[in-house]
Write a protein that holds these residues in place. Sequence first.
Motif, short mmCIF file in Angstrom:
data_model
loop_
_atom_site.label_atom_id
_atom_site.label_comp_id
_atom_site.label_asym_id
_atom_site.label_seq_id
_atom_site.Cartn_x
_atom_site.Cartn_y
_atom_site.Cartn_z
N THR A 139 0.52 -1.38 -0.01
CA THR A 139 0.23 0.21 0.31
C THR A 139 0.61 1.15 0.42
N ILE A 195 -10.61 4.93 -6.44
CA ILE A 195 -10.81 3.60 -5.56
C ILE A 195 -10.74 2.56 -5.81
N VAL A 196 -12.34 3.05 -6.01
CA VAL A 196 -12.73 0.77 -6.37
C VAL A 196 -12.66 0.38 -7.90
N LEU A 228 -10.31 -1.12 -6.21
CA LEU A 228 -9.75 -2.76 -5.95
C LEU A 228 -10.46 -3.78 -6.28
N ASN A 254 -8.05 -5.69 -8.89
CA ASN A 254 -7.73 -5.99 -8.23
C ASN A 254 -7.95 -7.32 -7.65
N LEU A 255 -8.78 -7.52 -7.06
CA LEU A 255 -9.15 -7.95 -6.14
C LEU A 255 -9.27 -9.86 -6.48
#
Length: 448
Positions: free
Chosen positions: A65, A169-170, A173, A176-177
Amino acid sequence: MIEDALPDIPRAVTALAEWSACVVYIMLMRKRLSRVPLVGALAGGLAVLLGVQWIAGQLPIELWTLGMALAVAAMYGLIMLCADASPREGGDLLARAFVLAELVASLEWQLHVFFYGERTEGAGWLILLGLVYAAGFAGAYWAETRHFPRDQRLPIDTRGLVGAAAVAIVTFLMSNLSFFTTSTPFSGRLDPEIFYIRTLVDLCGFVILFALRGQRLALQRAAEVSAVGMMLRHQREHYLQSKHDIDAVNRKYHDLKHYIHAIRAEADPTRRADFVDQLEDSIRGYERSMLDTGSTVLDTILTAKQQQCDRSGITLTCVADGTAVNSMDPMDLVTLVGNALDNAIEATGRLEDPEQRLIRVAIYRHDLLTMIKIENYFEGPVTFVDGLPQTTKAQASHHGYGLKNMRETAEKYGGSLTARAEDRWFSLRALIPVKDDAVAGSSAASTP
């Protein structure tokens, strides 16, 4: 995180995608730097992003991160260094650049793995990289051009910034989940499936951000059209009311002259002198309505503004040839001269020194051009955007249309509108080409 399950995008390729995405949006904005410093800043930005990605690659997986945060910070710094953008505008551009970089890098790497697997030897994969990156970023630039007009700035409020950041951001995420876990209903399990999901989600994120900006721009344009329409209606009503008032004053003034003649016939010298003095005092302020520039429209505008200046303690000096603007549509003349004088009156009305409350108007013809020049004192800084002063009013998004409308009016006649501010003296000049028929009419009128 799933380690060693899928070939990861090389760090240098990721840095190149992030840098290219930043360049796309920097090129769409007004630049903060001139050409040579801009090239140097972009080259330095690429070096920084490559260094950040190298450092991120050396960090343990627990600090993944932190590596992403460093890359995002570097992209934001590059955008703010090169593009003339506010912090919120920079944040909006960052969200777009980040999603675009993820999309193009994901698409290229998906094709790379399909054709070459994990191999990075030879020139074939470099050719593929160049083709995909060139097509992807050039296509994004072409698509976004309509949403970044050169003559219009789209202000980004807090709500707009939060919305763009949330989408970015969503998107990141969700795309790359599958690289973190396959134990969710939204994760892929097969290698091609995982790559496909990432590219598709990134594409959806880009499309959402693209549509949101288009919607905001359309809303702003609709608000601008509505504001300009309201302003024009107000100007027309003000002009008609001023014309009615001036006509009434002229009739009254004409009648009063006859009254004065009758009073002078009064036998009693004392009463006669008193009556004359009273009447002359009562009409003294109306003589300004007798302007005769050669254009009734210009007479009406200047008389109304002169009375407004008198009430505000502003000295208005005017040298105007109304025949120079007779070829213009009355409402276009109201838009040019009326708006300019309104702005000048507002600026000089704030000055504390009465001697600096000065406005100068000059309207004349020179060869085949009509010059409309309005000058006034002002105080405070003036920021120019696209050659016009930026509004200083609190709600900038709801103001500033007057000058844009004035420039469009001048350009409608093939002319131009320019503004200068120097030594607390502001000058607005409109050059309007004179039509051939107007020149002929003027010449015929001046022939004995």
